[in-house]
Design a protein around this motif. Structure first.
Motif: not given
Ligand SMILES: Nc1ncnc2c1ncn2[C@@H]1O[C@H](COP(=O)(O)OP(=O)(O)OP(=O)(O)O)[C@@H](O)[C@H]1O
Length: 672
Positions: A399-400, A403, A406-407
């Motif tokens: 999950a991290v 994230a 995507i960033s």
């Protein structure tokens, strides 16, 4: 000597308690005491006799010089097949230390002298010659009680047993320990509640008794249990003594046995501040205390009475007192001195010498476990299931990573092929690798340490070997590692418009995979030295920080100061191979629009690799990947070597420590 048993502890078969006449006649209250010491005349001990363990003049100390502190002082005793020896005493008196010493598991900070013999010989215990239920119930939190025991059966029981037999053994053992209703309950850990502490305790016992070990140590098996459960657990443990016609030796430390539980003990070792207050038949302890002026009040649990008298952590209330003159300190001194001169004390010494001097060839053998291949397969299955269920490990990391991907993908969205994109591509790739490695450390180290605790417990009890663990751990992690490299890699690749083509995308994924796997492998090496969360994190974090710095991006390779940073450290950093491989993958075959004296011209990726990034172009990107994979192999091999070396060195170090104490040698010289 008359048997003066308190009515509350008088066993049903108290009529069988006969007078202690010879050194061999330590009569036990239970029918299980089938072994007669006279069966064991010198040199006639057979393998089937089970395991005799004796300790003589045993001292354990910590510290050195003025700070040297004895934890165990001059202990002598024995444990025999077919008997249950209980070690009792106030909290902190040295029960665990004695068990650890007997099981060959003392910490490296402790020094041990004296003689511990197995069947009359010096022999290193551990790794399958004995089973030890320690106080910490280290188990995989995501498994259910049933799964934990089934997997353990498959690891520990030989392949010659059918799966049905193993399942039957597991089910009956769970039932014996009253866990049939908790069979589908997860063990639980710090994130999720599962089995209660008493149930965990019983499951730990199940896991160790499933193989019916000939020598069993238990450290407070009844902690967390109510009195009825304590009785049932202890009676099942005691019944192991002669189950299936095989005599087993059981040594258990216990805090507060009820009268019923107390009756199950054959021998009692009562300690206070590391000294023997009493060692001998449990049924004779009451008389010993009474003879010395400390009779057990009627209708009083004798074990409570013993502990109350010898607990000097809390001073007695004056009006309660012992009804006499002594302080606790004085009471202990009276008992310790009396024990040494008491007939039982002398007989114990005689008995120990006789067992020790037997020139038996019978060594405590390692039990036969499942075959190596079976163990590997079971460990892969168990570890995969654990990883799948453990949200705090790979799923949270995924999950991290997503994230961050995507960033990164949106910040470096469609980098293009201008001159500015050269720096952007370099920054994107190196940041991506660096941040993944750090999150792998932060997210992966705590679950890894939990697994190491389970491994350590199971390894010490000889459930499987280090190589099987390593193979199981590595192969079960690979699919998850690929997943957490593929998805974030795909997101960054698509959003930022890196070098197009399946091969380039797959290479990016492979390098991410190899880098996170390298970090996990490095964690294994560091974790084998520092199995501590904070120390491990700081050390691996520090190593990674330096490796990233030496990767060739934040400081170009030619600018690295000679010789230390450039040789050898630059070549040891796995980030160097990750960065260079990714740069080659990204820039080779592309060209970038650059402006020179007002003219627009293009510069090839190869030129940029050589001149801008100072990449070594003498070999292909696949060699960089191969070196990374080789590093994973090397780190894991290092873990194997360190763990095996530590295992092999421990008995040697313990053997040196176990040299007869000065006291023994002096006594022997006096005798001579
Ligand atoms: N590394 C160490 N350094 C100094 N003292 C230590 C060390 N390890 C243990 N001790 C001390 O040794 C004594 C015996 O500890 P041990 O754990 O064997 O006691 P115990 O009887 O099992 O206690 P409990 O019943 O509370 O588990 C304690 O007083 C403890 O403080």
């Amino acid at each position: 000597m008359a048997s003066l048993l308190h009515p509350s502890v008088a066993p049903d078969n108290s009529s069988k308690v006969v007078e202690l006449q010879t050194s061999h006649d330590f009569i036990t209250p239970s029918e299980n005491s089938a072994i007669k010491p006279t069966d064991r005349s010198k040199g006639t001990q057979k393998e089937d006799d089970g395991v005799f363990i004796t300790w003589e003049d045993l001292w354990v100390t910590v510290g050195s010089g003025k700070n040297k502190k004895p934890l165990l002082q001059n202990l002598t005793g024995y444990a025999k097949p077919g008997q249950l020896l209980a070690i009792m005493g106030p909290s902190g008196c040295g029960k665990t230390t004695l068990l650890d010493a007997l099981a060959g598991r003392l910490g490296s900070s402790m020094q041990q002298t004296g003689k511990i013999l197995i069947n009359g010989r010096r022999q290193a215990l551990a790794y399958g010659t004995s089973a030890y239920v320690t106080q910490d119930d280290a188990m995989l939190s995501t498994l259910t009680a049933g799964e934990a025991l089934y997997y353990s059966c498959q690891l520990q029981l030989p392949d010659s047993m059918s799966m049905e037999e193993k399942k039957e053994r597991a089910d009956s053992t769970l039932k014996e320990m009253g866990l049939q209703d908790a069979i589908n309950t997860r063990i639980g850990g710090w994130t999720t509640k599962g089995l209660s502490s008493g149930q965990k305790r019983r499951l730990s016992i199940c896991i160790e008794i499933i193989t019916r070990p000939k020598l069993l140590f238990l450290d407070e098996p009844t902690s967390g249990l109510d009195s009825a459960a304590s009785y049932y657990v202890m009676s099942r443990i005691a019944s192991l003594n002669i189950r299936d016609g095989i005599q087993r030796t059981i040594v258990a430390s216990i805090h507060q046995p009820s009268s019923e539980v107390f009756q199950l003990f054959h021998n009692l070792c009562l300690l206070s501040s590391g000294e023997t207050v009493y060692f001998g038949p449990a049924s004779e302890a009451n008389e010993f205390f009474a003879t010395n002026g400390f009779p057990c009040p009627s209708l009083y649990n004798p074990s409570d009475h013993f502990l109350k008298i010898i607990n000097k952590d809390f001073e007695q209330d004056p009006e309660e007192g012992f009804g006499t003159r002594e302080t606790t300190e004085e009471a202990i001194n009276i008992l310790v001195e009396s024990y040494k001169s008491f007939e039982i004390g002398k007989q114990i010494v005689k008995e120990v010498e006789e067992i020790s001097e037997s020139d038996s060839d019978a060594i405590a053998k390692k039990r036969i476990n499942a075959a190596f291949l079976t163990q590997c397969l079971v460990l892969i299955r168990r570890s995969s299931l654990h990883m799948y269920r453990d949200m705090s490990n790979y799923w949270l990391r995924l999950a991290v990573y997503v994230a961050i991907a995507i960033s990164l993908g949106t910040i470096f969205y469609n980098v293009g092929s201008t001159i500015e994109s050269i720096q952007a591509r370099g920054s994107l790739l190196t940041f991506f690798v660096s941040v993944l490695t750090f999150i792998t450390l932060i997210g992966g180290f705590p679950p890894f340490l939990d697994e190491m605790k389970v491994f350590k417990r199971e390894r010490l009890n000889g459930h499987y070997g280090v190589t099987a663990f390593l193979i199981g751990n590595t192969l079960s992690a690979i699919p998850y590692m690929l997943l957490i490299s593929l998805i974030p890699g795909g997101i960054v690749y698509c959003l930022s418009g890196l070098h197009k083509g399946l091969e380039h995308f797959m290479y990016l994924t492979y390098v991410l995979f190899a880098t996170v796997m390298s970090v996990e492998s490095l964690m294994m090496v560091v974790g084998s030295f520092f199995p501590n969360f904070i120390m491990g994190m700081i050390i691996v974090g520090g190593i990674q920080g330096v490796m990233i710095l030496l990767g060739g991006f934040y400081r170009l390779p030619d600018d690295l100061p000679m010789p230390f940073w450039r040789y050898p450290l630059y070549y040891v950093s796995f980030h160097k191979y990750a960065f260079q491989g990714l740069f080659k993958n990204e820039f080779e075959g592309l060209s970038f629009a650059t402006a020179h004296d007002g003219d627009r011209k293009t510069t090839s990726g190869r030129e940029i690799l050589t001149n801008t990034w100072q990449v070594e172009m003498g070999y292909s990107k696949w060699v960089d990947l191969a070196i990374l994979l080789g590093m994973i192999f090397l780190y894991r091999l290092l873990f194997l070597a360190i763990t095996k070396t530590k295992e092999n060195a421990k008995p040697i170090v313990a053997g040196i420590g176990c040299a007869p104490s000065k006291i023994t040698m002096t006594r022997r010289n006096e005798q001579n």
